[in-house]
Design a protein around this motif. Structure first.
Motif, PDB file in Angstrom:
ATOM      1  N   THR A   1       0.801  -1.228   0.000  1.00 44.91           N
ATOM      2  CA  THR A   1       0.000   0.000   0.000  1.00 44.91           C
ATOM      3  C   THR A   1       0.833   1.278   0.000  1.00 44.91           C
ATOM      4  O   THR A   1       0.276   2.368  -0.005  1.00 44.91           O
ATOM      5  N   GLU A   2       2.159   1.159  -0.002  1.00 50.27           N
ATOM      6  CA  GLU A   2       3.004   2.346  -0.009  1.00 50.27           C
ATOM      7  C   GLU A   2       4.009   2.261  -1.155  1.00 50.27           C
ATOM      8  O   GLU A   2       4.622   1.216  -1.374  1.00 50.27           O
ATOM      9  N   ALA A   3       4.165   3.368  -1.875  1.00 55.82           N
ATOM     10  CA  ALA A   3       5.127   3.405  -2.972  1.00 55.82           C
ATOM     11  C   ALA A   3       6.548   3.335  -2.429  1.00 55.82           C
ATOM     12  O   ALA A   3       6.815   3.712  -1.290  1.00 55.82           O
ATOM     13  N   LEU A   4       7.456   2.821  -3.252  1.00 56.55           N
ATOM     14  CA  LEU A   4       8.858   2.768  -2.862  1.00 56.55           C
ATOM     15  C   LEU A   4       9.412   4.174  -2.691  1.00 56.55           C
ATOM     16  O   LEU A   4       9.100   5.078  -3.472  1.00 56.55           O
ATOM     17  N   GLU A   5      10.238   4.350  -1.690  1.00 56.55           N
ATOM     18  CA  GLU A   5      10.939   5.609  -1.490  1.00 56.55           C
ATOM     19  C   GLU A   5      12.428   5.321  -1.448  1.00 56.55           C
ATOM     20  O   GLU A   5      12.861   4.362  -0.817  1.00 56.55           O
ATOM     21  N   LEU A   6      13.190   6.140  -2.146  1.00 55.54           N
ATOM     22  CA  LEU A   6      14.646   5.993  -2.134  1.00 55.54           C
ATOM     23  C   LEU A   6      15.221   7.194  -1.417  1.00 55.54           C
ATOM     24  O   LEU A   6      15.252   8.291  -1.951  1.00 55.54           O
ATOM     25  N   ALA A   7      15.637   6.983  -0.180  1.00 54.25           N
ATOM     26  CA  ALA A   7      16.200   8.067   0.620  1.00 54.25           C
ATOM     27  C   ALA A   7      17.709   8.107   0.405  1.00 54.25           C
ATOM     28  O   ALA A   7      18.420   7.180   0.784  1.00 54.25           O
ATOM     29  N   GLY A   8      18.203   9.192  -0.193  1.00 48.67           N
ATOM     30  CA  GLY A   8      19.642   9.304  -0.426  1.00 48.67           C
ATOM     31  C   GLY A   8      20.107   8.377  -1.537  1.00 48.67           C
ATOM     32  O   GLY A   8      19.322   7.860  -2.323  1.00 48.67           O
ATOM     33  N   GLU A   9      21.392   8.135  -1.575  1.00 53.19           N
ATOM     34  CA  GLU A   9      21.998   7.278  -2.591  1.00 53.19           C
ATOM     35  C   GLU A   9      22.033   5.835  -2.107  1.00 53.19           C
ATOM     36  O   GLU A   9      22.595   5.545  -1.050  1.00 53.19           O
ATOM     37  N   ALA A  10      21.442   4.927  -2.887  1.00 53.34           N
ATOM     38  CA  ALA A  10      21.504   3.507  -2.542  1.00 53.34           C
ATOM     39  C   ALA A  10      22.859   2.954  -2.951  1.00 53.34           C
ATOM     40  O   ALA A  10      23.413   3.347  -3.981  1.00 53.34           O
ATOM     41  N   PRO A  11      23.430   2.040  -2.163  1.00 49.72           N
ATOM     42  CA  PRO A  11      24.701   1.423  -2.562  1.00 49.72           C
ATOM     43  C   PRO A  11      24.567   0.784  -3.943  1.00 49.72           C
ATOM     44  O   PRO A  11      23.541   0.159  -4.246  1.00 49.72           O
ATOM     45  N   PRO A  12      25.572   0.931  -4.822  1.00 49.10           N
ATOM     46  CA  PRO A  12      25.466   0.411  -6.191  1.00 49.10           C
ATOM     47  C   PRO A  12      25.172  -1.077  -6.264  1.00 49.10           C
ATOM     48  O   PRO A  12      24.580  -1.541  -7.234  1.00 49.10           O
ATOM     49  N   ASP A  13      25.614  -1.847  -5.243  1.00 49.52           N
ATOM     50  CA  ASP A  13      25.404  -3.291  -5.287  1.00 49.52           C
ATOM     51  C   ASP A  13      24.142  -3.718  -4.551  1.00 49.52           C
ATOM     52  O   ASP A  13      23.880  -4.910  -4.413  1.00 49.52           O
TER      53      ASP A  13
END
Length: 201
Positions: A114-126
């Motif tokens: 029920t909640e959209a994905l949120e990307l807080a800051g930079e995610a690690p490349p791997d």
């Protein structure tokens, strides 16, 4: 690294995103349940579909994106790892969909979260979202009437720095060299005959 795009709204994802307002040329979907086995099935679905669409250029990258996005859907809506098969009382559906457009192909995963994905800051490349961010030209998440839709868009062609498609060059045969800035004698005679013929019309 490509920037991610989060989209929230009440319409199907591919009508909300400006570059995807065109109608898809190809479309294929697969209904599964949110279990760990869905991850390997997603990889096979993507590989088979893209081979049939002759989109081998992005097959490897799209498989990686599909695995990560389906893994996120299973983790969010599937049973916990400690749950035994005999204890399962309800399974959550997920739908995989590939949409083929003229210049890009979109992979969508629809689940019951029920909640959209949120990307807080930079995610690690791997990490899961880090790989999606690296490989996709754009990605996003939206709550729609169908459920939560996480999507990623991959370009069909490699892109130049200006964003134009980079296609394999096919060099044309080298034209015969003309020296001295004059036409070869046989070309001159031919053009003279054409000129005389036109004058008689």
């Amino acid at each position: 690294m490509n920037a991610s795009v989060q989209v929230h709204g009440e319409l199907p994802v591919h009508t909300e995103i400006p570059r995807m307002r065109e109608e898809p040329r190809f479309c294929d979907s697969l209904d599964l349940v949110a279990l760990p086995t869905a991850v390997s099935v997603a990889r096979m679905f993507v590989a088979d579909t893209l081979r049939r669409w002759h989109a081998l250029f992005i097959e490897e990258h799209m498989e990686v994106v599909a695995v990560e996005m389906v893994s996120l859907a299973v983790a969010a809506t599937g049973p916990s790892e400690a749950t035994s098969w005999s204890a399962l009382t309800e399974l959550s559906p997920i739908r995989l969909q590939l949409l083929g457009y003229q210049r890009h192909i979109v992979f969508e995963v629809t689940d019951t979260h029920t909640e959209a994905l949120e990307l807080a800051g930079e995610a690690p490349p791997d990490s899961g979202l880090g790989l999606v961010t690296t490989l996709a030209s754009r990605w996003g998440s939206a709550i729609t009437p169908r459920g939560r839709v996480n999507w990623a868009e991959l370009d069909v062609y490699e892109r130049t720095e200006a964003g134009l498609p980079r296609r394999a060059s096919t060099p044309s045969p080298k034209p015969p060299a003309v020296t001295g800035g004059s036409l070869p004698e046989h070309d001159y005679d031919f053009l003279q005959r054409v000129h005389n013929g036109l004058g008689r019309l």
